[in-house]
Write a protein that holds these residues in place. Structure first.
Motif: not given
Length: 517
Positions: A296-302, A305-311, A317-322
């Motif tokens: 990952v290049s960045m993770i935004d927690y909320h 869950g989390a918004k994961i910037h995956m490489e 890709a950007i993955i919105n995890s629950r």
């Protein structure tokens, strides 16, 4: 039921002579539990830690067993055939087998015609995260319109049709029996939790894996393994390329957590490996390794869950995890990396990842308006408790409460460590019963208290229902309550008796909700 093998074939599988003249009657299944024996089955009577299977030979024969296998410690007695007289009409052959326990997985694999070769078996090991990773892979495979099955802590069977399991990793015979059944049911992928006990007890030696996954390694099960080095060695045996060390017929491609200190070492030793990291700073190192990777290049927690910037080697890709928590980002990346390594389409996998649901008893969230948020998690090790509390803190606007205990008749050394972690990462601590088993409940709690330095924010309520009830009454709407240790379990063991009990059921009743996750 169509016979799986025959007596003559079984004798040959054990290493017996093809030239020996034997009655060639049909055999259906190998059974290690006399209660499961049916007509034309083979009963395998081995001595376990608490029960000697030889004591149940009469019951097995009455149930329909037509052959009995027993263990011999003398090599000279290997494959000697004796006979048990059942009545005036039938005589049951009893075969002595040298090192039967160690060979049982391989024997069962051959008996059931190598079922793992006809499936994509994914073996997952590690201290924490096994259940989540196996469930996430099975979910994703299902969403990709393929039939998946699971074997592990929550249960065994087709995805969403699980039967309860007694152990994380089933017996050597049960593993092969289940796989053979999955072949008949046209399952495509089987995700399997492989515990250190299962490895140390040779339960998976006859397994052909398409992929093997390592989540992490931290203190647990030292009552059995004694030292961390022996515990690590058991886990490593799933991946080892060394024929003398390896515990499976084939480990397939390995997917390893690069953020774990053991995983980082193992990556350098493995020929077919994908490295996984949820630490953005590791991306450059992963690329430099010149092996497949997911990071990952960045993770935004909320809050959700989390918004994961995956490489990855396959694309970005950007993955919105629950799923909640950094450790669940790691679990999700391991699941994605496994499917990509097995050549599932990149865009299909990352698109499905956004739809993956939280797992039963793994950071499972319950919330109603004007009440505190309650999270039920299986965390029962120091590392897992710390990660669960850290994940809860991200979503907590008020006080963070933790309700937990420790299992009786298990590793006592981890108890003060868990107390220390609870004190460091939570605001309020409620010590209660987990599964006390045959240990005194207050002795377990005193062990936990050895890791605590302050008493102002600590309360002891041994009854687990009362502990949860009183905490919900005291906590405020902005607070978060972590109930740790039992997760999916629907029982509590006191003494030698197993009583029905569920953290989820208790929480839902007290909050007045059916289910929210």
């Amino acid at each position: 039921m169509k016979a799986t093998s025959s007596f003559k074939k079984l004798f040959e599988l054990l290493g017996g002579s093809r030239n020996l003249k034997l009655d060639n009657f049909p055999l259906n299944h190998l059974r290690i539990d006399s209660r499961k024996v049916e007509k034309n089955d083979v009963f395998v009577a081995i001595k376990g830690h608490t029960v000697d299977g030889r004591a149940f030979i009469p019951q097995a024969i009455l149930a329909g067993a037509v052959v009995v296998l027993t263990e011999t410690n003398r090599k000279s007695n290997d494959l000697k055939i004796g006979y048990i007289k059942q009545d005036d009409k039938s005589i049951i052959p009893q075969i002595s087998v040298f090192q039967l326990s160690q060979r049982l997985s391989l024997i069962a694999n051959d008996f059931y015609h190598s079922p793992s070769k006809k499936l994509s078996v994914i073996g997952v090991t590690g201290t924490n995260g096994k259940t989540t990773v196996t469930q996430l892979i099975a979910q994703c495979v299902k969403l990709l319109n393929e039939k998946s099955a699971l074997m592990g802590t929550i249960g065994n069977g087709i995805y969403n049709q699980l039967e309860p399991s007694a152990n994380t990793t089933a017996s050597a015979i049960e593993v092969q029996t289940l796989l053979a059944d999955f072949v008949k049911k046209q399952v495509k992928v089987v995700t399997m939790e492989i515990s250190s006990h299962g490895l140390a007890m040779d339960r998976v030696k006859g397994l052909n894996c398409a992929a093997t996954v390592f989540t992490n390694l931290s203190r647990d099960h030292l009552d059995y393994h004694k030292t961390m080095s022996k515990y690590a060695k058991a886990k490593w045996s799933l991946f080892s390329p060394d024929e003398k060390e390896k515990q499976v017929l084939s480990a397939g491609k390995s997917i390893i957590n690069y953020d774990d200190k053991y995983g980082k070492r193992w990556i350098e030793k493995l020929p077919q490996v994908t490295a996984v990291s949820c630490q953005p700073k590791s991306l450059r190192q992963l690329k430099a390794l010149n092996i497949p990777y997911v990071g990952v290049s960045m993770i935004d927690y909320h809050d959700k869950g989390a918004k994961i910037h995956m490489e990855s080697s396959w694309g970005n890709a950007i993955i919105n995890s629950r799923l909640l928590g950094e450790f669940n980002v790691s679990n999700l990346l391991l699941a994605i990396a496994t499917l990509l390594t097995l050549n599932y389409p990149f865009f299909a996998v990352v698109n499905m990842a956004c739809f993956l649901k939280p797992i039963c008893g793994r950071m499972e969230v319950f919330h109603v308006k004007n009440s505190p948020t309650v999270i039920v998690d299986y965390a029962h090790t120091p590392d897992a408790l710390q990660k669960a509390l850290q994940a809860c803190r991200i979503h907590c606007k008020g006080l963070l409460w933790v309700i937990f205990g420790c299992g009786g008749d298990r590793d006592t050394g981890k108890r003060p460590l868990m107390g220390e972690i609870a004190e460091q990462f939570a605001d309020k601590i409620i010590l209660t019963n987990d599964n006390p088993r045959t240990e005194n409940e207050m002795k377990i709690i005193r062990d936990i208290q050895q890791g605590l330095h302050y008493t102002d924010n600590i309360q002891i309520i041994t009854d687990r229902v009362q502990a949860i009830t009183q905490t919900l009454e005291k906590a405020k709407p902005n607070d978060v309550i972590l109930i740790a240790g039992k997760g999916h379990e629907d029982y509590q063991i006191v003494g030698k008796t197993k009583y029905h009990y569920s953290d989820q059921e208790t929480v839902k009743r007290l909050l007045g909700v059916e289910n929210q996750s």
